[in-house]
Design a protein around this motif. Structure first.
Motif, PDB file in Angstrom:
ATOM      1  N   ALA A  53       0.850  -1.167  -0.118  1.00 21.63           N
ATOM      2  CA  ALA A  53      -0.056   0.098  -0.126  1.00 21.63           C
ATOM      3  C   ALA A  53       0.804   1.333   0.133  1.00 21.63           C
ATOM      4  N   ARG A  54       2.052   0.916   0.001  1.00 25.24           N
ATOM      5  CA  ARG A  54       3.073   2.148  -0.182  1.00 25.24           C
ATOM      6  C   ARG A  54       2.973   2.929   1.243  1.00 25.24           C
ATOM      7  N   LEU A  55       2.578   2.361   2.337  1.00 23.66           N
ATOM      8  CA  LEU A  55       2.648   3.265   3.798  1.00 23.66           C
ATOM      9  C   LEU A  55       4.040   2.999   4.551  1.00 23.66           C
ATOM     10  N   VAL A  56       4.649   1.868   4.110  1.00 22.72           N
ATOM     11  CA  VAL A  56       5.972   1.534   4.745  1.00 22.72           C
ATOM     12  C   VAL A  56       7.019   1.216   3.651  1.00 22.72           C
ATOM     13  N   ARG A  57       8.306   1.194   4.168  1.00 22.86           N
ATOM     14  CA  ARG A  57       9.285   0.818   3.236  1.00 22.86           C
ATOM     15  C   ARG A  57      10.091   0.192   4.228  1.00 22.86           C
ATOM     16  N   ASP A  58      11.140  -0.899   3.548  1.00 24.97           N
ATOM     17  CA  ASP A  58      12.452  -1.446   4.363  1.00 24.97           C
ATOM     18  C   ASP A  58      13.655  -1.375   3.649  1.00 24.97           C
ATOM     19  N   ASP A  59      14.471  -1.221   4.747  1.00 25.56           N
ATOM     20  CA  ASP A  59      15.924  -1.407   4.397  1.00 25.56           C
ATOM     21  C   ASP A  59      16.571  -2.344   5.153  1.00 25.56           C
ATOM     22  N   ALA A  60      17.409  -2.854   4.313  1.00 24.97           N
ATOM     23  CA  ALA A  60      18.554  -3.947   4.859  1.00 24.97           C
ATOM     24  C   ALA A  60      19.473  -3.344   6.161  1.00 24.97           C
ATOM     25  N   VAL A  61      19.517  -3.590   6.917  1.00 27.64           N
ATOM     26  CA  VAL A  61      20.581  -3.316   7.954  1.00 27.64           C
ATOM     27  C   VAL A  61      21.204  -4.292   8.670  1.00 27.64           C
ATOM     28  N   GLY A  62      22.315  -4.718   8.071  1.00 24.76           N
ATOM     29  CA  GLY A  62      23.089  -5.925   8.265  1.00 24.76           C
ATOM     30  C   GLY A  62      22.274  -7.325   7.808  1.00 24.76           C
ATOM     31  N   THR A  63      21.674  -8.118   8.951  1.00 26.06           N
ATOM     32  CA  THR A  63      20.953  -9.043   8.522  1.00 26.06           C
ATOM     33  C   THR A  63      19.417  -8.817   8.912  1.00 26.06           C
ATOM     34  N   ARG A  64      19.163  -7.678   9.264  1.00 18.80           N
ATOM     35  CA  ARG A  64      17.525  -7.247   9.543  1.00 18.80           C
ATOM     36  C   ARG A  64      16.943  -6.528   8.615  1.00 18.80           C
ATOM     37  N   ARG A  65      15.798  -6.423   8.550  1.00 17.41           N
ATOM     38  CA  ARG A  65      15.077  -5.469   7.769  1.00 17.41           C
ATOM     39  C   ARG A  65      14.475  -4.731   8.720  1.00 17.41           C
ATOM     40  N   VAL A  66      14.721  -3.431   8.404  1.00 17.71           N
ATOM     41  CA  VAL A  66      14.140  -2.395   9.330  1.00 17.71           C
ATOM     42  C   VAL A  66      13.188  -1.563   8.400  1.00 17.71           C
ATOM     43  N   TYR A  67      11.988  -1.327   9.162  1.00 15.35           N
ATOM     44  CA  TYR A  67      10.798  -0.738   8.396  1.00 15.35           C
ATOM     45  C   TYR A  67      10.564   0.525   8.893  1.00 15.35           C
ATOM     46  N   ARG A  68      10.025   1.506   8.081  1.00 16.34           N
ATOM     47  CA  ARG A  68       9.842   3.133   8.302  1.00 16.34           C
ATOM     48  C   ARG A  68       8.681   3.444   7.425  1.00 16.34           C
ATOM     49  N   VAL A  69       8.189   4.324   7.975  1.00 19.82           N
ATOM     50  CA  VAL A  69       7.047   5.022   7.207  1.00 19.82           C
ATOM     51  C   VAL A  69       7.488   5.667   5.969  1.00 19.82           C
ATOM     52  N   ASP A  70       6.865   5.068   4.703  1.00 18.77           N
ATOM     53  CA  ASP A  70       7.109   5.804   3.430  1.00 18.77           C
ATOM     54  C   ASP A  70       6.490   7.128   3.192  1.00 18.77           C
ATOM     55  N   PRO A  71       7.118   8.118   3.057  1.00 18.84           N
ATOM     56  CA  PRO A  71       6.867   9.538   3.090  1.00 18.84           C
ATOM     57  C   PRO A  71       5.965   9.793   1.859  1.00 18.84           C
ATOM     58  N   VAL A  72       6.406   8.888   0.643  1.00 16.60           N
ATOM     59  CA  VAL A  72       5.545   9.088  -0.787  1.00 16.60           C
ATOM     60  C   VAL A  72       4.120   8.588  -0.662  1.00 16.60           C
ATOM     61  N   GLY A  73       4.042   7.490  -0.039  1.00 18.40           N
ATOM     62  CA  GLY A  73       2.732   6.876   0.251  1.00 18.40           C
ATOM     63  C   GLY A  73       1.763   7.985   1.250  1.00 18.40           C
ATOM     64  N   VAL A  74       2.417   8.005   2.096  1.00 19.71           N
ATOM     65  CA  VAL A  74       1.657   8.919   3.069  1.00 19.71           C
ATOM     66  C   VAL A  74       1.186  10.280   2.811  1.00 19.71           C
ATOM     67  N   ARG A  75       2.165  10.769   1.805  1.00 18.00           N
ATOM     68  CA  ARG A  75       1.963  12.229   1.088  1.00 18.00           C
ATOM     69  C   ARG A  75       0.565  12.088   0.271  1.00 18.00           C
ATOM     70  N   ALA A  76       0.445  10.939  -0.428  1.00 14.91           N
ATOM     71  CA  ALA A  76      -0.509  10.667  -1.361  1.00 14.91           C
ATOM     72  C   ALA A  76      -1.994  10.581  -0.490  1.00 14.91           C
ATOM     73  N   LEU A  77      -1.874   9.859   0.712  1.00 17.83           N
ATOM     74  CA  LEU A  77      -3.153   9.746   1.500  1.00 17.83           C
ATOM     75  C   LEU A  77      -3.407  11.013   1.835  1.00 17.83           C
ATOM     76  N   ARG A  78      -2.376  11.839   2.346  1.00 16.01           N
ATOM     77  CA  ARG A  78      -2.757  13.074   2.962  1.00 16.01           C
ATOM     78  C   ARG A  78      -3.183  13.982   1.823  1.00 16.01           C
ATOM     79  N   ASP A  79      -2.871  13.897   0.798  1.00 17.25           N
ATOM     80  CA  ASP A  79      -3.316  14.852  -0.335  1.00 17.25           C
ATOM     81  C   ASP A  79      -4.760  14.340  -0.862  1.00 17.25           C
ATOM     82  N   TYR A  80      -5.026  13.206  -0.474  1.00 16.70           N
ATOM     83  CA  TYR A  80      -6.379  12.712  -0.891  1.00 16.70           C
ATOM     84  C   TYR A  80      -7.344  13.327   0.289  1.00 16.70           C
ATOM     85  N   PHE A  81      -6.877  13.373   1.691  1.00 18.17           N
ATOM     86  CA  PHE A  81      -7.865  13.943   2.629  1.00 18.17           C
ATOM     87  C   PHE A  81      -8.015  15.497   2.498  1.00 18.17           C
ATOM     88  N   ASP A  82      -6.685  15.945   2.204  1.00 21.13           N
ATOM     89  CA  ASP A  82      -6.604  17.617   2.245  1.00 21.13           C
ATOM     90  C   ASP A  82      -7.756  17.916   1.049  1.00 21.13           C
TER      91      ASP A  82
END
Length: 100
Positions: A53-82
């Motif tokens: 849904a493009r709300l989160v993205r992940d990055d490889a950090v060593g052997t782990r996958r670290v997840y964070r909010v995806d600003p592109v998807g969140v921006r699209a959602l915010r634009d919709y509500f605005d």
């Protein structure tokens, strides 16, 4: 389609909770699972839906996958509500003017 998919993804309480946790900062799957009443594989499945849904993205950090909010998807959602909010306010202003 993207906005609908994002809203549908956030319709699930567990996914919404995961997303809210990630708003506070990046976390690995294990860190998220330790904070939630669901298994690590279940957290991974929820993250997959949030990622699609493009709300989160992940990055490889060593052997782990670290997840964070995806600003592109969140921006699209915010634009919709605005846009939706703007239309609602315009309709309200027009109704008030018509009454006067």
């Amino acid at each position: 389609m993207g906005t609908y998919q994002a809203m549908a993804a956030l319709g699930d309480p567990t996914r919404r909770l995961i997303f809210e946790r990630l708003v506070a900062g990046p976390l690995a799957v294990g860190e998220l699972a330790a904070e939630l009443p669901v298994s690590r594989p279940a957290v991974s499945q929820h993250l997959k839906v949030l990622k699609q849904a493009r709300l989160v993205r992940d990055d490889a950090v060593g052997t782990r996958r670290v997840y964070r909010v995806d600003p592109v998807g969140v921006r699209a959602l915010r634009d919709y509500f605005d846009d939706l909010w703007g239309k609602a306010l315009d309709a309200f202003a027009q109704a008030v003017e018509e009454e006067q």
